[in-house]
Design a protein around this motif. Structure first.
Motif, PDB file in Angstrom:
ATOM      1  N   ARG A 151      30.960  39.992 -21.566  1.00  0.00           N
ATOM      2  CA  ARG A 151      31.663  41.053 -22.301  1.00  0.00           C
ATOM      3  C   ARG A 151      31.326  40.838 -23.762  1.00  0.00           C
ATOM      4  O   ARG A 151      31.616  39.784 -24.327  1.00  0.00           O
ATOM      5  CB  ARG A 151      33.176  40.958 -22.098  1.00  0.00           C
ATOM      6  CG  ARG A 151      33.652  41.614 -20.843  1.00  0.00           C
ATOM      7  CD  ARG A 151      35.149  41.646 -20.719  1.00  0.00           C
ATOM      8  NE  ARG A 151      35.800  42.275 -21.861  1.00  0.00           N
ATOM      9  CZ  ARG A 151      37.123  42.269 -22.030  1.00  0.00           C
ATOM     10  NH1 ARG A 151      37.902  41.676 -21.149  1.00  0.00           N
ATOM     11  NH2 ARG A 151      37.655  42.849 -23.075  1.00  0.00           N
ATOM     12  N   SER A 152      30.725  41.839 -24.381  1.00  0.00           N
ATOM     13  CA  SER A 152      30.254  41.675 -25.760  1.00  0.00           C
ATOM     14  C   SER A 152      31.386  41.554 -26.775  1.00  0.00           C
ATOM     15  O   SER A 152      31.160  41.075 -27.879  1.00  0.00           O
ATOM     16  CB  SER A 152      29.328  42.835 -26.143  1.00  0.00           C
ATOM     17  OG  SER A 152      30.024  44.054 -26.072  1.00  0.00           O
ATOM     18  N   ASP A 153      32.597  41.957 -26.390  1.00  0.00           N
ATOM     19  CA  ASP A 153      33.726  41.894 -27.322  1.00  0.00           C
ATOM     20  C   ASP A 153      34.439  40.538 -27.285  1.00  0.00           C
ATOM     21  O   ASP A 153      35.445  40.352 -27.972  1.00  0.00           O
ATOM     22  CB  ASP A 153      34.723  43.023 -27.038  1.00  0.00           C
ATOM     23  CG  ASP A 153      35.312  42.954 -25.638  1.00  0.00           C
ATOM     24  OD1 ASP A 153      34.627  42.479 -24.709  1.00  0.00           O
ATOM     25  OD2 ASP A 153      36.469  43.384 -25.467  1.00  0.00           O
ATOM     26  N   LEU A 154      33.927  39.580 -26.507  1.00  0.00           N
ATOM     27  CA  LEU A 154      34.546  38.261 -26.406  1.00  0.00           C
ATOM     28  C   LEU A 154      33.683  37.210 -27.082  1.00  0.00           C
ATOM     29  O   LEU A 154      32.473  37.352 -27.200  1.00  0.00           O
ATOM     30  CB  LEU A 154      34.718  37.862 -24.940  1.00  0.00           C
ATOM     31  CG  LEU A 154      35.605  38.732 -24.064  1.00  0.00           C
ATOM     32  CD1 LEU A 154      35.596  38.218 -22.635  1.00  0.00           C
ATOM     33  CD2 LEU A 154      37.018  38.778 -24.611  1.00  0.00           C
ATOM     34  N   THR A 155      34.330  36.103 -27.489  1.00  0.00           N
ATOM     35  CA  THR A 155      33.607  34.936 -27.994  1.00  0.00           C
ATOM     36  C   THR A 155      34.197  33.705 -27.332  1.00  0.00           C
ATOM     37  O   THR A 155      35.381  33.452 -27.540  1.00  0.00           O
ATOM     38  CB  THR A 155      33.741  34.819 -29.523  1.00  0.00           C
ATOM     39  OG1 THR A 155      33.272  36.024 -30.120  1.00  0.00           O
ATOM     40  CG2 THR A 155      32.943  33.656 -30.045  1.00  0.00           C
ATOM     41  N   PRO A 156      33.452  32.959 -26.539  1.00  0.00           N
ATOM     42  CA  PRO A 156      32.109  33.269 -26.079  1.00  0.00           C
ATOM     43  C   PRO A 156      32.103  34.478 -25.150  1.00  0.00           C
ATOM     44  O   PRO A 156      33.107  34.805 -24.532  1.00  0.00           O
ATOM     45  CB  PRO A 156      31.662  32.006 -25.347  1.00  0.00           C
ATOM     46  CG  PRO A 156      32.920  31.327 -24.949  1.00  0.00           C
ATOM     47  CD  PRO A 156      33.954  31.706 -25.956  1.00  0.00           C
ATOM     48  N   LYS A 157      30.957  35.119 -25.045  1.00  0.00           N
ATOM     49  CA  LYS A 157      30.846  36.382 -24.319  1.00  0.00           C
ATOM     50  C   LYS A 157      30.738  36.216 -22.809  1.00  0.00           C
ATOM     51  O   LYS A 157      30.879  37.172 -22.067  1.00  0.00           O
ATOM     52  CB  LYS A 157      29.632  37.167 -24.821  1.00  0.00           C
ATOM     53  CG  LYS A 157      28.294  36.528 -24.485  1.00  0.00           C
ATOM     54  CD  LYS A 157      27.133  37.343 -24.991  1.00  0.00           C
ATOM     55  CE  LYS A 157      25.809  36.715 -24.592  1.00  0.00           C
ATOM     56  NZ  LYS A 157      24.685  37.544 -24.975  1.00  0.00           N
ATOM     57  N   PHE A 158      30.518  34.984 -22.324  1.00  0.00           N
ATOM     58  CA  PHE A 158      30.273  34.771 -20.900  1.00  0.00           C
ATOM     59  C   PHE A 158      31.558  34.775 -20.085  1.00  0.00           C
ATOM     60  O   PHE A 158      32.485  34.013 -20.342  1.00  0.00           O
ATOM     61  CB  PHE A 158      29.523  33.458 -20.664  1.00  0.00           C
ATOM     62  CG  PHE A 158      28.152  33.468 -21.267  1.00  0.00           C
ATOM     63  CD1 PHE A 158      27.125  34.188 -20.676  1.00  0.00           C
ATOM     64  CD2 PHE A 158      27.890  32.778 -22.429  1.00  0.00           C
ATOM     65  CE1 PHE A 158      25.858  34.211 -21.237  1.00  0.00           C
ATOM     66  CE2 PHE A 158      26.627  32.785 -22.998  1.00  0.00           C
ATOM     67  CZ  PHE A 158      25.606  33.507 -22.392  1.00  0.00           C
ATOM     68  N   VAL A 159      31.577  35.643 -19.085  1.00  0.00           N
ATOM     69  CA  VAL A 159      32.676  35.716 -18.129  1.00  0.00           C
ATOM     70  C   VAL A 159      32.341  34.829 -16.933  1.00  0.00           C
ATOM     71  O   VAL A 159      33.212  34.162 -16.375  1.00  0.00           O
ATOM     72  CB  VAL A 159      32.893  37.186 -17.684  1.00  0.00           C
ATOM     73  CG1 VAL A 159      33.895  37.282 -16.561  1.00  0.00           C
ATOM     74  CG2 VAL A 159      33.314  38.034 -18.876  1.00  0.00           C
ATOM     75  N   HIS A 160      31.068  34.806 -16.551  1.00  0.00           N
ATOM     76  CA  HIS A 160      30.598  33.977 -15.437  1.00  0.00           C
ATOM     77  C   HIS A 160      29.093  33.774 -15.598  1.00  0.00           C
ATOM     78  O   HIS A 160      28.373  34.736 -15.859  1.00  0.00           O
ATOM     79  CB  HIS A 160      30.887  34.670 -14.101  1.00  0.00           C
ATOM     80  CG  HIS A 160      30.756  33.776 -12.917  1.00  0.00           C
ATOM     81  ND1 HIS A 160      31.835  33.127 -12.363  1.00  0.00           N
ATOM     82  CD2 HIS A 160      29.688  33.410 -12.190  1.00  0.00           C
ATOM     83  CE1 HIS A 160      31.432  32.416 -11.336  1.00  0.00           C
ATOM     84  NE2 HIS A 160      30.123  32.565 -11.204  1.00  0.00           N
ATOM     85  N   VAL A 161      28.642  32.522 -15.441  1.00  0.00           N
ATOM     86  CA  VAL A 161      27.206  32.223 -15.501  1.00  0.00           C
ATOM     87  C   VAL A 161      26.847  31.417 -14.259  1.00  0.00           C
ATOM     88  O   VAL A 161      27.450  30.376 -13.984  1.00  0.00           O
ATOM     89  CB  VAL A 161      26.828  31.422 -16.769  1.00  0.00           C
ATOM     90  CG1 VAL A 161      25.336  31.101 -16.769  1.00  0.00           C
ATOM     91  CG2 VAL A 161      27.208  32.194 -18.025  1.00  0.00           C
ATOM     92  N   TRP A 162      25.854  31.912 -13.513  1.00  0.00           N
ATOM     93  CA  TRP A 162      25.346  31.252 -12.307  1.00  0.00           C
ATOM     94  C   TRP A 162      23.891  30.884 -12.580  1.00  0.00           C
ATOM     95  O   TRP A 162      23.086  31.744 -12.904  1.00  0.00           O
ATOM     96  CB  TRP A 162      25.453  32.220 -11.135  1.00  0.00           C
ATOM     97  CG  TRP A 162      24.929  31.692  -9.847  1.00  0.00           C
ATOM     98  CD1 TRP A 162      23.673  31.873  -9.340  1.00  0.00           C
ATOM     99  CD2 TRP A 162      25.633  30.920  -8.888  1.00  0.00           C
ATOM    100  NE1 TRP A 162      23.562  31.251  -8.119  1.00  0.00           N
ATOM    101  CE2 TRP A 162      24.761  30.656  -7.821  1.00  0.00           C
ATOM    102  CE3 TRP A 162      26.936  30.413  -8.828  1.00  0.00           C
ATOM    103  CZ2 TRP A 162      25.132  29.920  -6.702  1.00  0.00           C
ATOM    104  CZ3 TRP A 162      27.311  29.682  -7.719  1.00  0.00           C
ATOM    105  CH2 TRP A 162      26.413  29.446  -6.676  1.00  0.00           C
TER     106      TRP A 162
END
Length: 163
Positions: free
Chosen positions: A77-88
């Motif tokens: 989500r570009s509006d978050l910091t950090p932007k990662f919601v899930h990384v696989w």
């Protein structure tokens, strides 16, 4: 020396032959990728609607389907910091990259990954989860957007019967 079908022969420098073959190889390689099924990342055309407290799925898949279990898949989500919601990546979730608001609330079902389904399961939806998500696979250089709309309660369309 090259001989043509009509029996005429011509001399062509070796360098020119190599350049000719190289250009044709590149052309056919790109044509095979374009026509031969390099997978694209595909998301839904409509927003996903969820209710606070429920679990939901943000749909995203590879078309044509390929095994994504060993690929890198990023939900952001570009509006978050950090932007990662899930990384696989390399068959495991990278929890250290994840935004704290999503800790222990996201997953990519492994059996689905093998079928090209890279949808994100989001548990215990919160109002703050609403927004635009990106599903991205660097190996395919493709991404899809998924809009999540979150409501506070369900509407019931049931009617009472009169006695």
């Amino acid at each position: 020396m090259f001989c043509l079908k009509d029996g005429r022969c011509c001399k062509m420098p070796l360098g020119a032959i190599c350049v000719f073959l190289f250009h044709h190889f590149i052309f056919f390689f790109h044509l095979a990728q374009f026509c031969g099924g390099v997978s694209q990342v595909v998301g839904p055309s409509e927003p996903v609607v969820a209710i606070v407290g429920d679990d939901t799925v943000l749909p995203c898949h590879l078309d044509p389907a390929v095994n994504a279990a060993d690929m890198t898949v990023e939900w952001t989500r570009s509006d978050l910091t950090p932007k990662f919601v899930h990384v696989w990546r390399d068959g495991v979730e990278l929890v250290n990259k994840k935004n704290e608001a999503y800790m222990e609330r996201t997953s990519l079902p492994i059996n689905n990954l093998k079928l090209g389904d890279i949808s994100l399961k989001l548990s215990k939806v919160k109002l703050s989860d609403r927004g635009s998500y990106k599903c991205f696979s660097p190996a395919l250089s493709g991404q899809a957007s998924v809009e999540l709309v979150v409501g506070k309660w369900r509407y019931s369309l049931c009617t009472e019967r009169s006695k």
